[in-house]
Enzyme design. Structure first.
Site, PDB file in Angstrom:
ATOM      1  N   HIS A 125      -6.397 -24.182 -21.916  1.00 40.65           N
ATOM      2  CA  HIS A 125      -7.821 -23.614 -21.997  1.00 40.65           C
ATOM      3  C   HIS A 125      -7.931 -22.363 -23.247  1.00 40.65           C
ATOM      4  O   HIS A 125      -8.949 -22.255 -24.053  1.00 40.65           O
ATOM      5  CB  HIS A 125      -8.175 -22.794 -20.857  1.00 40.65           C
ATOM      6  CG  HIS A 125      -8.317 -23.563 -19.462  1.00 40.65           C
ATOM      7  ND1 HIS A 125      -6.964 -23.662 -18.545  1.00 40.65           N
ATOM      8  CD2 HIS A 125      -8.944 -24.399 -19.001  1.00 40.65           C
ATOM      9  CE1 HIS A 125      -7.493 -24.402 -17.569  1.00 40.65           C
ATOM     10  NE2 HIS A 125      -8.709 -25.020 -17.953  1.00 40.65           N
ATOM     11  N   ASP A 156      -8.077 -34.408 -21.404  1.00 38.85           N
ATOM     12  CA  ASP A 156      -9.128 -35.296 -20.909  1.00 38.85           C
ATOM     13  C   ASP A 156      -9.650 -36.306 -22.013  1.00 38.85           C
ATOM     14  O   ASP A 156     -10.905 -35.976 -22.236  1.00 38.85           O
ATOM     15  CB  ASP A 156     -10.082 -34.532 -20.152  1.00 38.85           C
ATOM     16  CG  ASP A 156      -9.212 -33.648 -19.223  1.00 38.85           C
ATOM     17  OD1 ASP A 156      -8.711 -34.053 -18.173  1.00 38.85           O
ATOM     18  OD2 ASP A 156      -9.432 -32.350 -19.160  1.00 38.85           O
TER      19      ASP A 156
HETATM   20  O1  PAF Z   1     -12.457 -30.399 -18.072  1.00 37.70           O
HETATM   21  C1  PAF Z   1     -12.766 -29.809 -17.103  1.00 37.70           C
HETATM   22  O2  PAF Z   1     -12.322 -28.768 -16.714  1.00 37.70           O
HETATM   23  C2  PAF Z   1     -14.165 -30.110 -16.468  1.00 37.70           C
HETATM   24  O3  PAF Z   1     -14.342 -31.544 -16.133  1.00 37.70           O
HETATM   25  C3  PAF Z   1     -15.524 -29.698 -17.064  1.00 37.70           C
HETATM   26  C4  PAF Z   1     -15.579 -30.143 -18.431  1.00 37.70           C
HETATM   27  C5  PAF Z   1     -15.388 -28.028 -17.163  1.00 37.70           C
HETATM   28  C6  PAF Z   1     -16.686 -29.808 -16.174  1.00 37.70           C
HETATM   29  O4  PAF Z   1     -16.679 -29.339 -14.918  1.00 37.70           O
END
Ligand code: PAF
Length: 280
Positions: free
Chosen positions: A37, A150
């Site tokens: 993140h 993802d």
């Molecule tokens: O990747 C994520 O953490 C979630 O799928 C997102 C993009 C924040 C949507 O809730």
């Protein structure tokens, strides 16, 4: 850094920045930040004047038997990590703010949502595209940063932005890994000691497969078998899928071509891990 919980206030503060022609970068998250993140926040910081991070564990992307309730949360830690990375605003709405009573309008990609992870996680991508559309409509960012881990989600979001004309640039951040190769994920905390020891087999299988492709192997079937057998060789793995697909419509390929990637979902006990590697 400001924490904002309601939609009108979030819109209000950003209007001011937009009037000043400031570039707004956005990182949507479900919180419990790790280096993955934080690296997305760094990208947003480099490319924009104002960085907004949303922190919302989105109920519509969890199935009835999934981990919505036990999904890890630590808002205080998240706040200080985001502040250290130079984030300007955390948008931290309650579920009622995002899904008021009688909510019944969804955004769904009809082709890509049922493939790969979507084959077993019914409605997962419908939940993702719905919440990301809502967040884009609230934040109205110039750019939004998503993680390559993802990969299917990133492809679906890019498709949605193109199909529905969202005026936002989608930027992808590299997968951030632990020293032993395991992709960083908020869900890694669920792994017990033995599972955690064995989980790096996923990355080993994917990197060795990529090396075979670099040496000239082009049979998707053989590469898939190689990855499958390698991951299957450890006691605690339970493979949900191994697929080799192209990067536009996620179609399975027979022959590996540029842009193809290998994607896997593997259970270790109660924990579902995903990972991928671009093969060529
Ligand atoms: O990747 C994520 O953490 C979630 O799928 C997102 C993009 C924040 C949507 O809730």
């Amino acid at each position: 850094m400001e924490i904002i919980k309601n939609i009108p206030e979030m819109r209000g503060v950003l209007k001011k920045h937009r009037r000043n022609d400031q570039v707004i970068g956005f990182v949507p998250t479900m919180g419990y930040f790790h280096e993955g993140h934080l690296s997305l926040m760094d990208i947003a910081r480099q490319k924009s004047d104002i960085v907004v991070v949303s922190l919302f564990v989105n109920p519509t992307q969890f199935g009835p038997d999934e981990d919505l309730d036990r999904y890890p949360r630590d808002i205080e830690r998240d706040e200080s990590l985001a502040e250290e990375r130079g984030v300007n605003y955390i948008f931290y709405p309650d579920a009622d703010e995002m899904y008021p009573p009688n909510f019944c309008t969804y955004v769904k990609n009809t082709e890509l949502s049922n493939l790969l992870c979507g084959a077993t996680r019914e409605n997962h991508f419908r939940g993702v595209t719905t919440i990301v559309s809502k967040l884009f409509n609230i934040i109205n960012p110039d750019l939004a940063v998503f993680g390559q881990k993802d990969h299917q989600q990133a492809i679906i979001i890019k498709r949605m932005v193109a199909d529905l004309n969202f005026p936002v640039e989608i930027v992808l951040g590299d997968i951030i890994r632990e020293e032993d190769g395991l992709a960083k994920s908020s869900r890694n905390v669920y792994l017990n000691e033995e599972e955690r020891e064995q989980a790096p087999i996923i990355y080993q299988a994917l990197t060795e497969a990529k090396k075979l492709v670099e040496k000239g192997e082009r049979s998707a079937g053989d590469i898939k078998k190689f990855i499958y057998e390698k991951i299957d060789s450890v006691e605690h793995s339970d493979i949900e899928y191994v697929e080799i697909v192209e990067d536009t419509m996620l179609k399975s390929v027979r022959k590996i071509k540029p842009g193809c990637f290998a994607a896997v979902a593997v259970w270790f006990g109660e924990t579902r891990l995903i990972d991928n590697v671009i093969l060529l």
